[in-house]
Write an enzyme that holds these catalytic residues in place. Sequence first.
Site, PDB file in Angstrom:
ATOM      1  N   HIS A  60      35.162  38.538  34.008  1.00  0.00           N
ATOM      2  CA  HIS A  60      35.734  37.396  34.715  1.00  0.00           C
ATOM      3  C   HIS A  60      35.932  36.267  33.706  1.00  0.00           C
ATOM      4  O   HIS A  60      35.231  36.175  32.704  1.00  0.00           O
ATOM      5  CB  HIS A  60      34.749  36.963  35.817  1.00  0.00           C
ATOM      6  CG  HIS A  60      35.252  35.906  36.735  1.00  0.00           C
ATOM      7  ND1 HIS A  60      35.275  34.574  36.399  1.00  0.00           N
ATOM      8  CD2 HIS A  60      35.736  35.981  38.012  1.00  0.00           C
ATOM      9  CE1 HIS A  60      35.734  33.876  37.419  1.00  0.00           C
ATOM     10  NE2 HIS A  60      36.031  34.697  38.410  1.00  0.00           N
ATOM     11  N   ASP A 110      26.486  38.606  34.013  1.00  0.00           N
ATOM     12  CA  ASP A 110      27.177  37.987  35.135  1.00  0.00           C
ATOM     13  C   ASP A 110      26.920  38.868  36.348  1.00  0.00           C
ATOM     14  O   ASP A 110      27.494  39.948  36.482  1.00  0.00           O
ATOM     15  CB  ASP A 110      28.671  37.888  34.816  1.00  0.00           C
ATOM     16  CG  ASP A 110      29.516  37.475  36.013  1.00  0.00           C
ATOM     17  OD1 ASP A 110      28.953  37.257  37.104  1.00  0.00           O
ATOM     18  OD2 ASP A 110      30.756  37.395  35.859  1.00  0.00           O
ATOM     19  N   GLN A 115      28.912  39.769  41.270  1.00  0.00           N
ATOM     20  CA  GLN A 115      29.393  40.838  42.129  1.00  0.00           C
ATOM     21  C   GLN A 115      28.345  41.930  42.359  1.00  0.00           C
ATOM     22  O   GLN A 115      28.641  42.943  42.990  1.00  0.00           O
ATOM     23  CB  GLN A 115      30.651  41.468  41.518  1.00  0.00           C
ATOM     24  CG  GLN A 115      31.810  40.516  41.339  1.00  0.00           C
ATOM     25  CD  GLN A 115      32.403  40.044  42.663  1.00  0.00           C
ATOM     26  OE1 GLN A 115      32.258  40.692  43.684  1.00  0.00           O
ATOM     27  NE2 GLN A 115      33.063  38.899  42.633  1.00  0.00           N
ATOM     28  N   LYS A 134      28.690  34.104  47.436  1.00  0.00           N
ATOM     29  CA  LYS A 134      29.087  35.512  47.496  1.00  0.00           C
ATOM     30  C   LYS A 134      28.026  36.384  48.172  1.00  0.00           C
ATOM     31  O   LYS A 134      28.175  37.602  48.254  1.00  0.00           O
ATOM     32  CB  LYS A 134      29.378  36.038  46.085  1.00  0.00           C
ATOM     33  CG  LYS A 134      30.577  35.373  45.410  1.00  0.00           C
ATOM     34  CD  LYS A 134      30.854  35.969  44.051  1.00  0.00           C
ATOM     35  CE  LYS A 134      31.897  35.176  43.278  1.00  0.00           C
ATOM     36  NZ  LYS A 134      33.250  35.253  43.877  1.00  0.00           N
ATOM     37  N   CYS A 183      41.069  36.075  38.184  1.00  0.00           N
ATOM     38  CA  CYS A 183      40.329  35.466  37.064  1.00  0.00           C
ATOM     39  C   CYS A 183      39.905  36.524  36.048  1.00  0.00           C
ATOM     40  O   CYS A 183      38.783  36.495  35.529  1.00  0.00           O
ATOM     41  CB  CYS A 183      39.111  34.694  37.561  1.00  0.00           C
ATOM     42  SG  CYS A 183      39.535  33.212  38.497  1.00  0.00           S
TER      43      CYS A 183
END
Length: 411
Positions: A122, A199, A202, A225, A365
């Site tokens: 991302h 990261d 997700q 999220k 992104c």
Amino acid sequence: MINAQKLRQEFPILEQVVNDEALVYLDNAATTQKPEAVLQTLENYYRKENANVHRGVHTLAQRATQKYETAREKVCQFIHAEKTEEILFTKGTTASLNWIARSFGDRFVQAGDEIVISYMEHHSNIVAWQQLAKRKKAVLKYIPLTKKGFLDMEEAKKQITNKTAVVAITHASNVLGVLNPIAELTNLAHLHQAIMVVDGAQAVPHMPVNVKELDVDFYAFSGHKMCGPTGIGVLYGKQEWLEQMEPVEFGGEMINFVHLYESTWADLPWKFEAGTPNIAGGIGLGEAIDYLDKIGLVEIFQHEKELVSYVLPKLQAIEGLTVYGPQDPYEHTGVIAFNLDDLHPHDVATALDMQGVATRAGHHCAQPLLQYLGVAATVRASFYLYNTKEDADRLVEAVKETKEFFKYGTF
């Protein structure tokens, strides 16, 4: 096993009609909807407990502080961190990654050092490292992907060297629907005395995450999220690193004592949290964690696997539709990116929306990834705990209707 049909009743927003159709919300990779429990917690805070934290001795201030710091404890337990001192509240994943690049990077990364990321990152996990590389005259390197869309681990072993200072990789792709072998990457990074940054935006909402087992140095994710409010995020960092790092924001809350010409910082984790924090967001995130714990992260992961196993073959059967990432449903997370014939993704997403199906179209992104794939944009459908097989069927039928519309001009 999750009863998604029952769960969706706890999300008021899903009850509405969009463009004369019952809403099917499939934009969960961008943000998830909020259950009634989280909405009530936010309202209750502002109605009954609104006060600044850490500063006051009055009852409301003490109540707000207790709930805010309890939320930090919940985060700590949720990702299995060692202690709450390792849990920093931020605005979100983007802010968390920027804090690492600014604080750790500016202190420890030297000219000629390597920063290794991948093509599937991302923008949040690209641009911050680009800027650090420019500031420090470091070398930014990319791990390529296999034909199926997985991280090429053989290439990773070549890219990560004794010159590598930072390896920063997403846990789960927001486009390709793949999970990355974080523990293996962490071992590889540590073998070369590099730190591992993940990261997790997700991943954390969809599967159990144990930062101690993964042995990562830093892990970032966002509340919105995972059924929580916007504007609240988390940066996990090993205490040994956080103690050596300097804050990147300065002001109230993060100080120990302010003299005329110098200041000292508060203890962890507060030395990084300047100013009045997103108190309601933190408390709301704590409630979201309670909600997800009640359902079970293993169950959520299995539910999404079942949905993808159901819907992916149906999408693949549509002539002219291209799915990006693994073609095997069992290798795919709940994120499915696709294109339809030579139609522009924005036109497809608009047509889907006219049928009540909310997806996302664009570069997500992840422009370097889409350039790597040779496309400018895709449509992305992403599933979560409240999505059903009926939602999946609505998506498939809406895609078919869209194909017919652009061929013949009518739905």
